[in-house]
Scaffold this motif. Structure first.
Motif, PDB file in Angstrom:
ATOM      1  N   TRP A 111       0.732  -1.327  -0.012  1.00  0.00           N
ATOM      2  CA  TRP A 111      -0.160   0.130  -0.054  1.00  0.00           C
ATOM      3  C   TRP A 111       1.040   1.259  -0.139  1.00  0.00           C
ATOM      4  N   ILE A 112       1.998   1.081   0.960  1.00  0.00           N
ATOM      5  CA  ILE A 112       2.561   2.688   0.911  1.00  0.00           C
ATOM      6  C   ILE A 112       3.794   2.677  -0.549  1.00  0.00           C
ATOM      7  N   VAL A 113       4.236   1.656  -0.912  1.00  0.00           N
ATOM      8  CA  VAL A 113       4.992   1.634  -2.074  1.00  0.00           C
ATOM      9  C   VAL A 113       4.159   1.912  -3.246  1.00  0.00           C
ATOM     10  N   ASN A 114       2.910   1.531  -3.438  1.00  0.00           N
ATOM     11  CA  ASN A 114       1.861   2.134  -4.671  1.00  0.00           C
ATOM     12  C   ASN A 114       1.745   3.332  -4.210  1.00  0.00           C
ATOM     13  N   ALA A 115       1.390   3.942  -3.310  1.00  0.00           N
ATOM     14  CA  ALA A 115       1.124   5.395  -2.988  1.00  0.00           C
ATOM     15  C   ALA A 115       2.196   6.104  -3.298  1.00  0.00           C
ATOM     16  N   VAL A 116       3.407   5.867  -2.814  1.00  0.00           N
ATOM     17  CA  VAL A 116       4.636   6.661  -3.268  1.00  0.00           C
ATOM     18  C   VAL A 116       5.040   6.510  -4.514  1.00  0.00           C
ATOM     19  N   LEU A 117       4.923   5.545  -5.234  1.00  0.00           N
ATOM     20  CA  LEU A 117       5.252   5.505  -6.937  1.00  0.00           C
ATOM     21  C   LEU A 117       4.107   6.333  -7.551  1.00  0.00           C
ATOM     22  N   LEU A 118       2.846   6.363  -7.104  1.00  0.00           N
ATOM     23  CA  LEU A 118       1.613   7.083  -7.878  1.00  0.00           C
ATOM     24  C   LEU A 118       2.031   8.539  -7.705  1.00  0.00           C
ATOM     25  N   THR A 119       2.432   8.956  -6.363  1.00  0.00           N
ATOM     26  CA  THR A 119       2.987  10.290  -6.149  1.00  0.00           C
ATOM     27  C   THR A 119       3.961  10.935  -7.022  1.00  0.00           C
ATOM     28  N   LEU A 120       5.229   9.839  -7.023  1.00  0.00           N
ATOM     29  CA  LEU A 120       6.322  10.484  -8.000  1.00  0.00           C
ATOM     30  C   LEU A 120       5.753  10.433  -9.584  1.00  0.00           C
ATOM     31  N   THR A 121       5.199   9.541  -9.900  1.00  0.00           N
ATOM     32  CA  THR A 121       4.687   9.300 -11.500  1.00  0.00           C
ATOM     33  C   THR A 121       4.060  10.761 -11.686  1.00  0.00           C
ATOM     34  N   VAL A 122       2.967  11.195 -10.750  1.00  0.00           N
ATOM     35  CA  VAL A 122       2.370  12.421 -11.029  1.00  0.00           C
ATOM     36  C   VAL A 122       3.191  13.684 -10.934  1.00  0.00           C
ATOM     37  N   MET A 123       4.085  13.647 -10.092  1.00  0.00           N
ATOM     38  CA  MET A 123       5.314  14.658 -10.167  1.00  0.00           C
ATOM     39  C   MET A 123       6.035  14.771 -11.189  1.00  0.00           C
ATOM     40  N   TRP A 124       6.572  13.694 -11.885  1.00  0.00           N
ATOM     41  CA  TRP A 124       7.465  13.579 -13.010  1.00  0.00           C
ATOM     42  C   TRP A 124       6.484  13.987 -14.265  1.00  0.00           C
ATOM     43  N   ARG A 125       5.273  13.601 -14.209  1.00  0.00           N
ATOM     44  CA  ARG A 125       4.434  13.908 -15.425  1.00  0.00           C
ATOM     45  C   ARG A 125       4.006  15.364 -15.702  1.00  0.00           C
ATOM     46  N   SER A 126       4.543  16.230 -14.557  1.00  0.00           N
ATOM     47  CA  SER A 126       4.171  17.729 -14.662  1.00  0.00           C
ATOM     48  C   SER A 126       5.689  18.446 -14.872  1.00  0.00           C
ATOM     49  N   ARG A 127       6.559  17.580 -15.160  1.00  0.00           N
ATOM     50  CA  ARG A 127       7.783  18.120 -15.571  1.00  0.00           C
ATOM     51  C   ARG A 127       8.073  18.363 -16.852  1.00  0.00           C
ATOM     52  N   ASP A 128       8.884  19.355 -17.341  1.00  0.00           N
ATOM     53  CA  ASP A 128       9.058  19.443 -18.742  1.00  0.00           C
ATOM     54  C   ASP A 128      10.475  18.818 -19.007  1.00  0.00           C
ATOM     55  N   GLY A 129      10.509  18.457 -20.212  1.00  0.00           N
ATOM     56  CA  GLY A 129      11.633  17.813 -20.844  1.00  0.00           C
ATOM     57  C   GLY A 129      11.562  16.465 -21.316  1.00  0.00           C
ATOM     58  N   VAL A 130      12.450  15.999 -22.239  1.00  0.00           N
ATOM     59  CA  VAL A 130      12.148  14.559 -22.848  1.00  0.00           C
ATOM     60  C   VAL A 130      12.527  13.576 -21.810  1.00  0.00           C
ATOM     61  N   GLN A 131      13.559  13.816 -21.044  1.00  0.00           N
ATOM     62  CA  GLN A 131      14.254  12.769 -19.966  1.00  0.00           C
ATOM     63  C   GLN A 131      12.998  12.486 -18.746  1.00  0.00           C
ATOM     64  N   ALA A 132      12.383  13.716 -18.548  1.00  0.00           N
ATOM     65  CA  ALA A 132      11.422  13.696 -17.688  1.00  0.00           C
ATOM     66  C   ALA A 132      10.168  12.811 -18.200  1.00  0.00           C
ATOM     67  N   GLN A 133       9.902  12.983 -19.233  1.00  0.00           N
ATOM     68  CA  GLN A 133       8.635  12.116 -19.853  1.00  0.00           C
ATOM     69  C   GLN A 133       9.059  11.002 -20.103  1.00  0.00           C
ATOM     70  N   VAL A 134      10.283  10.433 -20.453  1.00  0.00           N
ATOM     71  CA  VAL A 134      10.651   9.145 -20.416  1.00  0.00           C
ATOM     72  C   VAL A 134      10.684   8.378 -19.089  1.00  0.00           C
ATOM     73  N   ASP A 135      11.037   9.286 -18.010  1.00  0.00           N
ATOM     74  CA  ASP A 135      11.185   8.685 -16.756  1.00  0.00           C
ATOM     75  C   ASP A 135       9.679   8.432 -15.902  1.00  0.00           C
ATOM     76  N   ALA A 136       8.833   9.367 -16.372  1.00  0.00           N
ATOM     77  CA  ALA A 136       7.508   9.303 -15.908  1.00  0.00           C
ATOM     78  C   ALA A 136       6.819   7.873 -16.484  1.00  0.00           C
ATOM     79  N   VAL A 137       7.185   7.721 -17.939  1.00  0.00           N
ATOM     80  CA  VAL A 137       6.656   6.347 -18.299  1.00  0.00           C
ATOM     81  C   VAL A 137       7.179   5.184 -17.666  1.00  0.00           C
TER      82      VAL A 137
END
Length: 295
Positions: free
Chosen positions: A208-234
């Protein structure tokens, strides 16, 4: 052998000769001018609460728990399958992004990848909301069943459970505690003893905690600019989906285990009893079977 119960002669009231002569002869069975309209309802056997015209009662929590748990486990397994496909689609998109650094990609392949990601992401979101709501329903019914079985009040009020599950950040600490309290009551532990979660509950809490942390990081990374950030978000999206698969499977196992503890009489486990062997019984005298008897 047929047993017939009769009243002994000594216990029967004695009638005088005048009473015997004044007895009215039996006129026969009752007759009706029209067919009677009264009688039992023309239905198969069912519980009295389901018969029309009777007082409807609310089924006990353990009976409701069996029906809800069966549906919740089915939904969670279906959700795990959808999330697994969505995670595979995200990994495919990540591989395509890595390959696009050196070579050009086919538009058909890119379109198929985008369609797969979008369709299964939407299906996963809808199924997740529905499964979360039904799982929360199961939790409240399980708390009621555990309290009824132990003869005590639930350790927390309903609004406290809702706040501990729905408030982001707070639910990371409260969800595991609420589940540990339910396990404590389901295993018939003393109320004055501190709950000690099992390995299954600890594993669910970690997922439960790991899924919540990964979901938060995914939302944060998708809001960032740059190609590498988008790849990391995927890539983070793929990891989030894989953790969601583990969380759904662990949730289904927790529900199955707790339901067996609170309502062990499952319908699929109930079978008619059959006598296979009798030990220690005295021999019953039997007459020899005639040779002319039909078998």
């Amino acid at each position: 052998m047929r047993w017939v119960a009769t009243v002994p002669e000594s216990a029967r009231p004695r009638r005088s000769s005048e009473e015997a002569r004044s007895r009215v002869p039996y006129p026969g069975p009752p007759a009706y001018d029209v067919p009677p309209r009264w009688g039992f309802p023309q239905v198969a056997w069912r519980w009295p609460t389901a018969v029309p015209g009777t007082r409807t009662a609310v089924p006990v929590a353990s009976q409701r728990l069996l029906l809800i748990a069966r549906n919740v486990v089915t939904l969670l397994w279906a959700l795990a399958g959808l999330v697994a496909v969505a995670g595979g689609a995200e990994l495919w998109r990540y591989v395509l992004l890595v390959l696009s650094r050196d070579t050009a990609l086919s538009p058909a392949v890119v379109g198929a990848s985008d369609a797969l990601v979008l369709s299964f992401s939407l299906l996963t979101f809808v199924m997740s909301v529905f499964a979360f709501a039904v799982t929360l329903w199961w939790l409240f019914v399980a708390r009621t069943a555990a309290a009824d079985e132990a003869g005590q009040q639930p350790p927390r009020q309903s609004w406290q459970v809702l706040v501990g599950i729905l408030v982001p950040g707070l639910n990371l600490a409260m969800a595991g505690s609420i589940l540990a309290e339910l396990e404590h009551a389901a295993t018939r532990q003393p109320a004055n003893r501190r709950p000690k979660p099992s390995r299954l509950v600890l594993g669910w809490w970690a997922a439960w905690i790991v899924n919540a942390v990964l979901l938060t990081l995914t939302v944060m990374w998708r809001s960032r600019d740059g190609v590498q950030a988008q790849v990391d978000a995927v890539f983070l999206s793929a990891l989030t989906d894989l953790s969601a698969v583990a969380l759904a499977l662990l949730t289904a196992e927790v529900i199955r285990r707790f339901t067996r503890l609170l309502a062990p009489m499952e319908e699929r486990l109930v079978r008619p009893l059959q006598v296979l062997e009798v030990k220690g019984a005295p021999e019953v005298p039997r007459r020899a079977r005639p040779k002319t008897a039909a078998r």
